[in-house]
Design a protein around this motif. Structure first.
Motif, PDB file in Angstrom:
ATOM      1  N   ALA A   1     -17.361 -15.094  -4.489  1.00  0.00           N
ATOM      2  CA  ALA A   1     -17.241 -14.967  -3.388  1.00  0.00           C
ATOM      3  C   ALA A   1     -17.585 -13.070  -2.927  1.00  0.00           C
ATOM      4  O   ALA A   1     -16.635 -12.690  -3.513  1.00  0.00           O
ATOM      5  N   PHE A   2     -19.163 -12.245  -2.741  1.00  0.00           N
ATOM      6  CA  PHE A   2     -18.890 -11.481  -2.319  1.00  0.00           C
ATOM      7  C   PHE A   2     -18.759 -10.737  -1.263  1.00  0.00           C
ATOM      8  O   PHE A   2     -19.708 -10.942  -0.621  1.00  0.00           O
ATOM      9  N   GLY A   3     -17.605  -9.994  -0.680  1.00  0.00           N
ATOM     10  CA  GLY A   3     -17.835  -9.731   0.920  1.00  0.00           C
ATOM     11  C   GLY A   3     -17.133  -8.267   1.361  1.00  0.00           C
ATOM     12  O   GLY A   3     -16.699  -7.604   0.167  1.00  0.00           O
ATOM     13  N   SER A   4     -18.109  -7.714   2.539  1.00  0.00           N
ATOM     14  CA  SER A   4     -17.680  -6.297   2.612  1.00  0.00           C
ATOM     15  C   SER A   4     -17.896  -6.047   4.113  1.00  0.00           C
ATOM     16  O   SER A   4     -18.853  -7.293   4.441  1.00  0.00           O
ATOM     17  N   PRO A   5     -17.806  -5.086   5.065  1.00  0.00           N
ATOM     18  CA  PRO A   5     -18.053  -5.540   6.010  1.00  0.00           C
ATOM     19  C   PRO A   5     -19.112  -3.687   6.179  1.00  0.00           C
ATOM     20  O   PRO A   5     -19.650  -3.774   4.878  1.00  0.00           O
ATOM     21  N   SER A   6     -20.205  -4.424   7.232  1.00  0.00           N
ATOM     22  CA  SER A   6     -21.376  -3.348   7.057  1.00  0.00           C
ATOM     23  C   SER A   6     -21.006  -2.261   7.816  1.00  0.00           C
ATOM     24  O   SER A   6     -20.766  -1.711   8.322  1.00  0.00           O
ATOM     25  N   HIS A   7     -21.636  -1.308   6.961  1.00  0.00           N
ATOM     26  CA  HIS A   7     -21.578   0.410   7.492  1.00  0.00           C
ATOM     27  C   HIS A   7     -22.999   0.244   7.273  1.00  0.00           C
ATOM     28  O   HIS A   7     -23.042   0.403   5.876  1.00  0.00           O
ATOM     29  N   PHE A   8     -23.426   1.269   8.379  1.00  0.00           N
ATOM     30  CA  PHE A   8     -24.602   1.864   8.664  1.00  0.00           C
ATOM     31  C   PHE A   8     -25.887   0.572   7.837  1.00  0.00           C
ATOM     32  O   PHE A   8     -26.955   1.050   7.469  1.00  0.00           O
ATOM     33  N   SER A   9     -25.769  -1.332   8.506  1.00  0.00           N
ATOM     34  CA  SER A   9     -26.274  -1.626   7.729  1.00  0.00           C
ATOM     35  C   SER A   9     -26.853  -2.101   6.186  1.00  0.00           C
ATOM     36  O   SER A   9     -27.214  -3.149   6.141  1.00  0.00           O
ATOM     37  N   ILE A  10     -25.710  -2.132   5.490  1.00  0.00           N
ATOM     38  CA  ILE A  10     -25.531  -1.571   3.775  1.00  0.00           C
ATOM     39  C   ILE A  10     -23.656  -1.989   3.912  1.00  0.00           C
ATOM     40  O   ILE A  10     -22.723  -1.916   4.660  1.00  0.00           O
ATOM     41  N   MET A  11     -23.825  -2.704   2.345  1.00  0.00           N
ATOM     42  CA  MET A  11     -22.501  -2.650   2.021  1.00  0.00           C
ATOM     43  C   MET A  11     -21.629  -1.501   2.131  1.00  0.00           C
ATOM     44  O   MET A  11     -22.097  -0.336   1.873  1.00  0.00           O
ATOM     45  N   SER A  12     -20.508  -1.759   2.100  1.00  0.00           N
ATOM     46  CA  SER A  12     -19.266  -0.810   1.935  1.00  0.00           C
ATOM     47  C   SER A  12     -19.475   0.654   0.285  1.00  0.00           C
ATOM     48  O   SER A  12     -19.776  -0.812  -0.593  1.00  0.00           O
ATOM     49  N   GLY A  13     -19.098   1.015   0.635  1.00  0.00           N
ATOM     50  CA  GLY A  13     -19.144   2.053  -0.474  1.00  0.00           C
ATOM     51  C   GLY A  13     -18.588   1.543  -2.186  1.00  0.00           C
ATOM     52  O   GLY A  13     -18.699   1.908  -3.054  1.00  0.00           O
ATOM     53  N   GLU A  14     -17.730   1.105  -1.790  1.00  0.00           N
ATOM     54  CA  GLU A  14     -16.029   0.636  -3.175  1.00  0.00           C
ATOM     55  C   GLU A  14     -17.032  -0.885  -3.314  1.00  0.00           C
ATOM     56  O   GLU A  14     -17.066  -0.848  -4.538  1.00  0.00           O
ATOM     57  N   ILE A  15     -18.190  -1.475  -2.439  1.00  0.00           N
ATOM     58  CA  ILE A  15     -18.746  -2.656  -3.047  1.00  0.00           C
ATOM     59  C   ILE A  15     -19.947  -2.593  -3.836  1.00  0.00           C
ATOM     60  O   ILE A  15     -20.107  -2.821  -5.347  1.00  0.00           O
ATOM     61  N   LEU A  16     -20.470  -1.409  -3.791  1.00  0.00           N
ATOM     62  CA  LEU A  16     -21.786  -0.984  -4.318  1.00  0.00           C
ATOM     63  C   LEU A  16     -21.213  -0.181  -5.465  1.00  0.00           C
ATOM     64  O   LEU A  16     -22.031  -0.325  -6.481  1.00  0.00           O
ATOM     65  N   THR A  17     -20.262   0.727  -5.341  1.00  0.00           N
ATOM     66  CA  THR A  17     -19.437   1.297  -7.144  1.00  0.00           C
ATOM     67  C   THR A  17     -19.176   0.641  -7.547  1.00  0.00           C
ATOM     68  O   THR A  17     -19.062   0.344  -8.834  1.00  0.00           O
TER      69      THR A  17
END
Length: 146
Positions: free
Chosen positions: A52-68
């Motif tokens: 299960a992958f969870g992220s806050p919405s930052h400018f309608s995208i995932m957080s930088g940490e999740i993307l990294t």
């Protein structure tokens, strides 16, 4: 083994992560680990049977940490292929778009989708946490039958 990975600044995404984990723990024989994205290793991901992958919405995208994390694990995506996965997000607008963006990127790993994901505006309410528990239980059952 179900691995719940999340990023959270305000605690809202973490609340959903814990609710998903609680739901997964209802399924007999399932081990559940909950980890902040910065604490997740490749071994954690490879050893898990579902995610299960969870992220806050930052400018309608995932957080930088999740993307990294996705970027770092991309060369090893074949080790995740076919494993059940779901997505959850929180935010004050844009959380649905963020969820869709995570699903697009996670699609490159070719998971066995457990849907629908959860997108919550603001602090999760009781009904949101109940929905998250059901998603966690569904994910754990998918891990057992994969």
């Amino acid at each position: 083994k179900v691995l719940v990975i999340y990023d959270s600044r305000t605690g809202n995404t973490e609340k959903l992560a814990q609710a998903i984990a609680n739901g997964a723990r209802k399924v007999s024989g399932v081990e559940v680990k909950v980890k902040r994205v910065g604490d997740v290793t490749l071994d954690d991901v490879v050893e898990a049977d579902a995610y299960a992958f969870g992220s806050p919405s930052h400018f309608s995208i995932m957080s930088g940490e999740i993307l990294t994390m996705f970027t770092n694990f991309y060369p090893h995506r074949h080790k995740l292929t076919g494993k059940p996965a779901c997505v959850f997000t929180t935010g004050s607008g844009g959380q649905v778009t963020a969820l869709e963006n995570i699903e697009k990127i996670l699609g490159a790993f070719n998971p066995k989708w457990v849907k629908p994901g959860i997108a919550v505006e603001g602090t999760p309410k009781a009904k949101d946490l109940e929905q998250a528990e059901k998603l966690g239980e569904k994910l754990a059952k998918a891990a057992i039958t994969k």
